[in-house]
Design an enzyme around this catalytic site. Structure first.
Site, PDB file in Angstrom:
ATOM      1  N   CYS A   2       0.867  -1.164   0.000  1.00  0.00           N
ATOM      2  CA  CYS A   2       0.000   0.000   0.000  1.00  0.00           C
ATOM      3  C   CYS A   2       0.914   1.228   0.000  1.00  0.00           C
ATOM      4  CB  CYS A   2      -0.859   0.017   1.238  1.00  0.00           C
ATOM      5  SG  CYS A   2      -1.693  -1.547   1.522  1.00  0.00           S
ATOM      6  N   ARG A  27       2.052   0.726  -6.239  1.00  0.00           N
ATOM      7  CA  ARG A  27       2.273  -0.079  -5.034  1.00  0.00           C
ATOM      8  C   ARG A  27       1.016  -0.842  -4.609  1.00  0.00           C
ATOM      9  NH1 ARG A  27       6.999   0.043  -1.624  1.00  0.00           N
ATOM     10  NH2 ARG A  27       8.495   0.994  -3.004  1.00  0.00           N
ATOM     11  N   TRP A  73      -3.922  -1.939  -0.984  1.00  0.00           N
ATOM     12  CA  TRP A  73      -3.904  -3.252  -1.633  1.00  0.00           C
ATOM     13  C   TRP A  73      -4.438  -4.182  -0.564  1.00  0.00           C
ATOM     14  CZ3 TRP A  73      -1.487  -8.040  -0.979  1.00  0.00           C
ATOM     15  CH2 TRP A  73      -1.440  -8.870  -2.092  1.00  0.00           C
ATOM     16  N   ASN A  99       0.327   0.789   6.603  1.00  0.00           N
ATOM     17  CA  ASN A  99       0.789  -0.310   5.758  1.00  0.00           C
ATOM     18  C   ASN A  99       1.293  -1.399   6.679  1.00  0.00           C
ATOM     19  OD1 ASN A  99       0.358   1.275   3.564  1.00  0.00           O
ATOM     20  ND2 ASN A  99       2.522   1.566   3.042  1.00  0.00           N
ATOM     21  N   GLY A 100       1.064  -2.651   6.326  1.00  0.00           N
ATOM     22  CA  GLY A 100       1.550  -3.751   7.163  1.00  0.00           C
ATOM     23  C   GLY A 100       0.378  -4.570   7.661  1.00  0.00           C
ATOM     24  N   GLU A 480      11.135 -16.809 -16.251  1.00  0.00           N
ATOM     25  CA  GLU A 480      10.830 -15.379 -16.234  1.00  0.00           C
ATOM     26  C   GLU A 480       9.817 -15.020 -17.328  1.00  0.00           C
ATOM     27  OE1 GLU A 480      11.114 -13.206 -14.174  1.00  0.00           O
ATOM     28  OE2 GLU A 480      10.965 -11.304 -15.221  1.00  0.00           O
ATOM     29  N   LYS A 484       6.100 -13.391 -16.640  1.00  0.00           N
ATOM     30  CA  LYS A 484       5.637 -12.131 -17.255  1.00  0.00           C
ATOM     31  C   LYS A 484       4.302 -12.337 -17.958  1.00  0.00           C
ATOM     32  CE  LYS A 484       7.641  -9.837 -15.577  1.00  0.00           C
ATOM     33  NZ  LYS A 484       8.778 -10.107 -14.753  1.00  0.00           N
ATOM     34  N   GLU A 487       1.530 -12.616 -15.398  1.00  0.00           N
ATOM     35  CA  GLU A 487       1.271 -11.363 -14.676  1.00  0.00           C
ATOM     36  C   GLU A 487       0.559 -10.330 -15.537  1.00  0.00           C
ATOM     37  OE1 GLU A 487       4.740 -10.276 -11.623  1.00  0.00           O
ATOM     38  OE2 GLU A 487       5.387 -10.503 -13.680  1.00  0.00           O
ATOM     39  N   HIS A 503       8.891 -35.891 -19.031  1.00  0.00           N
ATOM     40  CA  HIS A 503       8.502 -36.483 -17.744  1.00  0.00           C
ATOM     41  C   HIS A 503       7.133 -35.985 -17.293  1.00  0.00           C
ATOM     42  CE1 HIS A 503      12.394 -38.366 -17.335  1.00  0.00           C
ATOM     43  NE2 HIS A 503      12.944 -37.219 -17.708  1.00  0.00           N
ATOM     44  N   LYS A 602       3.469  -3.842  -6.410  1.00  0.00           N
ATOM     45  CA  LYS A 602       4.916  -3.717  -6.472  1.00  0.00           C
ATOM     46  C   LYS A 602       5.390  -3.703  -5.037  1.00  0.00           C
ATOM     47  CE  LYS A 602       8.220  -2.605  -9.490  1.00  0.00           C
ATOM     48  NZ  LYS A 602       8.471  -3.550 -10.583  1.00  0.00           N
TER      49      LYS A 602
HETATM   50  C1  F6R Z   1       7.603  -9.941 -11.194  1.00  0.00           C
HETATM   51  C2  F6R Z   1       7.561  -9.185  -9.981  1.00  0.00           C
HETATM   52  C3  F6R Z   1       7.685  -9.892  -8.683  1.00  0.00           C
HETATM   53  C4  F6R Z   1       8.929  -9.374  -7.959  1.00  0.00           C
HETATM   54  C5  F6R Z   1       9.030  -9.981  -6.557  1.00  0.00           C
HETATM   55  C6  F6R Z   1      10.289  -9.542  -5.832  1.00  0.00           C
HETATM   56  O1  F6R Z   1       7.341  -9.163 -12.315  1.00  0.00           O
HETATM   57  O2  F6R Z   1       7.470  -7.996 -10.023  1.00  0.00           O
HETATM   58  O3  F6R Z   1       7.755 -11.269  -8.872  1.00  0.00           O
HETATM   59  O4  F6R Z   1      10.049  -9.681  -8.727  1.00  0.00           O
HETATM   60  O5  F6R Z   1       7.914  -9.601  -5.808  1.00  0.00           O
HETATM   61  O6  F6R Z   1      10.328  -8.162  -5.680  1.00  0.00           O
HETATM   62  P1  F6R Z   1      11.665  -7.411  -5.293  1.00  0.00           P
HETATM   63  O7  F6R Z   1      12.632  -7.604  -6.388  1.00  0.00           O
HETATM   64  O8  F6R Z   1      11.249  -5.984  -5.114  1.00  0.00           O
HETATM   65  O9  F6R Z   1      12.158  -8.026  -4.015  1.00  0.00           O
END
Ligand code: F6R
Length: 607
Positions: A2, A27, A73, A99-100, A480, A484, A487, A503, A602
Site C-alpha cells: 500500500c 504499489r 492493496w 501499511n503492514g 521469467e 511475465k 502477470e 517427464h 509492487k
Molecule cells: C515480477 C515481480 C515480482 C517481484 C518480486 C520480488 O514481475 O514484479 O515477482 O520480482 O515480488 O520483488 P523485489 O525484487 O522488489 O524483491
C-alpha cells in the site's frame, strides 16, 4: 504494497497528497483515501478504485495545509469504501493510514469491542485509531507509542490529530517509511518516489522508530526513547521523477531503458585491461573472495530468477558451487547456513518481506549476506549494510523488467571478480569484461528490430495454454518469460527445463499449442534441438528465441525470434527481452491493465 503520503507545510495539501498517491499507485491500487485537517476538524474521503476516483471524491475539499493519504492493496477485508484508509476513532478526531499487518488484530478488536468500541470496517488497521484514542491524554506522541506497544505485527503509519494542527506522527516497524524535508514543509511517504517532485532531503525511519513531523522539521526517536534531530540523507540521482516520456506504459518504457540500465549496472565497475571488476560496496578483497566456498542467492519472483541465472554463471565461470533460493521458502525451513557461504539477497524494491525474513534468518545463524538492491536506502540495503546497488532507476510497472537484467548484470560483475580469484586467467577475465561491456549496445540493437513479436502474440492469445522451455542458462529465462505472461496477460502457462518435458508436461501438447523454446550458443544446443523435434512431432507450434545465425534452429521453428549472439552465460540478458515484449503486447491485445495488473502489487511488504 500500500502507499502512504503525508504533508504539513504552507501549501495546499490536497493536490500534493493526490499527486503523491498517483506516484505510489503502482504499489497498491484497490482503493484510496485522504484525511485533511481544516477548521479544527478532520475531513475524510475514501473511494474504491483508482486514484482518479479519489480525485473526484476530493473535489470541494476544505483548503488545508496538512493531511495524510493512502492507496490500498487489500489484505484484511474486501475492497470497499469502509475498508479503505484513513480510519478514524469514533469521534473522528484521530485519523490513521497504515501499511503492514497487525497480527494480534483479533484479540485487540475483541478487547476494544468489549469496551464499547463499534468497528466500521473489517480491517486490522481500524484498531489503531481506537487504541490511540484510548491512550490519548493530550500528548499525541505518547498516545501513539502506548498504542503501538500493544500491537504485534508490522506497520508503517501516519497519524493526524484534530487537536494538534501542524504536527503529524509517523512510526515504522517492518513496513518502510521515509520522511522528506523541504523548505518550511515536511512529507511522509512509504516510498521516496512520492517525494522526489518536492525534495531530495530525506530521513529513512528504522524499525521501532517514531517521528514528530512538522513544517520543515522532523524529530525522530526509538519508541519509548527521546526524540532527536535525525540524520538527513539525499535521494540518489538515479532516483528521478518517473515519467512516461512519450511511452504509452511504464512497462514498455522500462523494457526500452535496458540498454541504459545495464550500462549503469556496469559503469565504473568493469576493468577491461585488468580483466577484472570492482564492486566497492561489497567491501571484499581477493583474500576474502577466495574464502567463499558457496554462493547462495535469495529472492522472490523475478529477483529469484535473476539469482538462478547468476548461480549458473558463478558455477560456470568461477567454478564455485552456487544456488538460488526462493526467499519465502528458505526463511521458514530452518535452513543450514554453511560457514563459508556468501548469501546475496536480490531485490528490486529492497522492501520484500520474505527476502528480508530470509536475510534475518541467515544473519541469526551467523552467515554473511550482501544486498543486490535497486532502491537506494531501502530496508534490505540498510539491513545488509554491504552489497551492490544495481542502479536501474525507478521501476514503476508492477511487472519487473529492467530490474531483472540489471540484477543479473551486477551479479555477473561479481562473478567476474570471484572467478579471477580462482581459475580465470587474465586473458579469460579480459574476454568476460569485454563481453559484458558489449551487452548494452546489443540490447539497443535488438530493441530496434525485435522480430516477429506480433506473430508470437497471435499464437499465445489464441491458446489455452503456453509452455516455455529452456535448458541450462535458458531455463531461468523460460521461468521469467512465463511469469511475465501470467502477470501481464493472465494467460495460463508454465516453464520447464526442456529435458523434463517428457517427464510430464508433454501430455499438455495439442495441435498448435504454443511452445516457446529459449536457446543459446551452448553445449546443450543439440539436446535442445532433439526436444524441439519432440514438440513438433506432437503438432505443437514451435516458437524459438535463438542467437542470430543459428540457421538450423531457425529452419525448425514456426516462428523464430533472433537475438544478437552472445556467450551462453550472458544469453539471459538478451533472450529475456523478446519475452518481456511478448507479455507486454499480449496484455495490450487482451485489454489488460498493463502497468497495474489485477491482484498484484509492487514491493510485497507482507508475508
Ligand atoms: C515480477 C515481480 C515480482 C517481484 C518480486 C520480488 O514481475 O514484479 O515477482 O520480482 O515480488 O520483488 P523485489 O525484487 O522488489 O524483491
Amino acid at each position: 504494497m500500500c502507499g502512504i503520503v503525508g504533508y504539513v507545510g504552507p501549501r495546499k495539501a490536497t493536490p500534493i497528497l493526490v499527486d503523491g498517491l498517483r506516484r505510489l499507485e503502482y504499489r497498491g491500487y484497490d482503493s484510496a483515501g485522504v484525511a485533511l485537517y481544516g477548521d479544527e476538524h478532520l475531513w475524510v474521503r475514501r473511494a474504491v478504485g483508482r486514484i482518479d476516483q479519489l480525485a473526484e471524491a476530493v473535489v470541494g475539499a476544505p483548503s488545508s495545509q496538512m493531511g495524510i493519504a493512502h492507496t490500498r492493496w487489500a489484505t484484511h477485508g474486501g475492497i470497499t469504501e469502509e475498508n479503505a484508509h484513513p480510519h478514524t476513532d469514533a469521534a473522528g478526531r484521530i485519523a490513521v493510514v497504515h501499511n503492514g499487518i497487525i497480527e494480534n488484530n483479533s484479540s485487540l478488536r475483541a478487547q476494544l469491542e468489549a469496551e464499547g468500541v463499534v468497528f466500521l470496517s473489517e480491517t486490522d488497521t481500524e484498531i489503531l485509531p481506537h487504541l490511540i484514542r484510548k491512550h490519548y491524554r493530550g500528548n499525541p506522541l505518547e498516545a501513539v507509542e502506548r498504542a503501538l506497544r500493544q500491537v504485534r505485527g508490522t506497520y508503517g503509519i501516519a497519524v493526524l490529530f484534530a487537536d494538534h494542527p501542524g504536527t503529524l506522527i509517523a512510526a515504522r516497524h517492518g513496513s518502510p517509511l521515509v520522511l522528506g524535508i523541504g523548505d518550511q514543509e515536511s512529507f511522509i511517504a512509504s516510498d521516496p518516489q512520492a517525494l522526489v517532485a518536492h525534495t531530495r532531503r530525506v530521513v529513512y525511519l528504522d524499525d521501532r522508530e517514531i517521528a514528530l513531523v512538522s513544517a520543515g522539521s522532523v524529530q525522530v526517536g526509538r519508541l519509548g526513547g527521546s526524540l532527536e534531530d535525525p540524520n538527513i540523507k539525499l535521494i540518489d540521482d538515479d532516483w528521478g521523477l518517473a515519467e512516461l516520456d512519450g511511452f504509452p506504459h511504464f512497462m514498455l518504457k522500462e523494457i526500452h531503458e535496458q540498454g541504459e540500465s545495464i550500462l549503469r549496472a556496469l559503469r565504473g565497475r568493469v576493468q577491461v585491461e585488468e580483466g577484472n571488476a570492482k564492486l566497492g560496496g561489497l567491501n571484499m578483497e581477493p583474500r576474502d573472495l577466495v574464502r567463499v566456498e558457496r554462493v547462495v542467492s535469495l529472492g522472490c519472483g523475478t529477483s529469484f530468477h535473476a539469482g538462478l541465472a547468476a548461480s549458473l554463471a558463478i558455477e560456470h565461470l568461477a567454478r564455485v558451487p552456487a544456488d538460488s533460493e526462493i526467499a519465502s521458502e528458505f526463511r521458514h525451513r530452518n535452513p543450514i547456513i554453511p560457514k563459508d557461504a556468501l548469501y546475496m539477497a536480490i531485490s528490486q524494491s529492497g522492501e520484500t518481506a520474505d527476502t528480508l525474513g530470509a536475510i534475518q534468518e541467515v544473519r541469526l545463524k551467523g552467515g554473511v549476506v550482501m544486498g543486490v538492491v535497486n532502491a537506494v536506502g531501502s530496508t534490505i540495503a540498510r539491513t545488509c549494510g554491504a552489497g551492490v546497488y544495481v542502479h536501474s532507476g525507478p521501476e514503476i510497472a508492477v511487472a519487473s523488467t529492467k530490474a531483472f537484467t540489471s540484477q543479473l548484470t551486477a551479479m555477473l560483475v561479481f562473478t567476474l571478480m570471484l572467478a579471477r580469484t580462482r581459475n580465470l586467467s587474465l586473458d579469460g577475465g579480459r574476454r568476460v569484461a569485454a563481453e559484458l561491456q558489449a551487452i548494452p549496445d546489443k540490447v539497443v540493437r535488438y530493441l530496434k528490430n525485435p522480430g516477429p513479436i506480433d506473430e508470437m502474440v497471435r499464437a499465445v492469445t489464441a491458446a489455452r495454454y503456453v509452455l516455455f522451455l529452456g535448458r541450462g542458462f535458458s531455463y531461468p529465462v523460460a521461468l521469467e518469460g512465463a511469469l511475465k505472461l501470467k502477470e501481464v496477460a493472465y494467460i495460463p502457462c508454465e516453464a520447464y527445463p526442456a529435458g523434463e518435458m517428457k517427464h510430464g508436461p508433454i501430455a499438455m501438447l495439442e495441435e498448435n499449442t504454443p511452445v516457446i523454446f529459449i536457446t543459446s550458443k551452448d553445449d546443450q544446443r543439440d539436446k535442445a534441438i532433439s526436444n524441439m523435434r519432440e514438440v513438433l512431432a506432437r503438432g505443437a507450434k514451435l516458437i524459438v528465441i535463438h542467437p542470430e545465425g543459428d540457421e538450423e534452429v531457425k529452419a525448425l521453428a514456426h516462428i523464430s525470434i533472433e537475438v544478437p549472439a552472445v556467450a551462453d552465460y550472458l544469453s539471459p540478458l538478451l533472450n529475456v527481452i523478446p519475452l518481456q515484449l511478448l507479455a507486454y503486447r499480449a496484455g495490450l491485445v487482451l485489454g489488460r491493465d498493463i502497468d497495474k495488473p489485477r491482484h498484484l502489487a509492487k514491493s510485497v511488504t507482507v508475508e
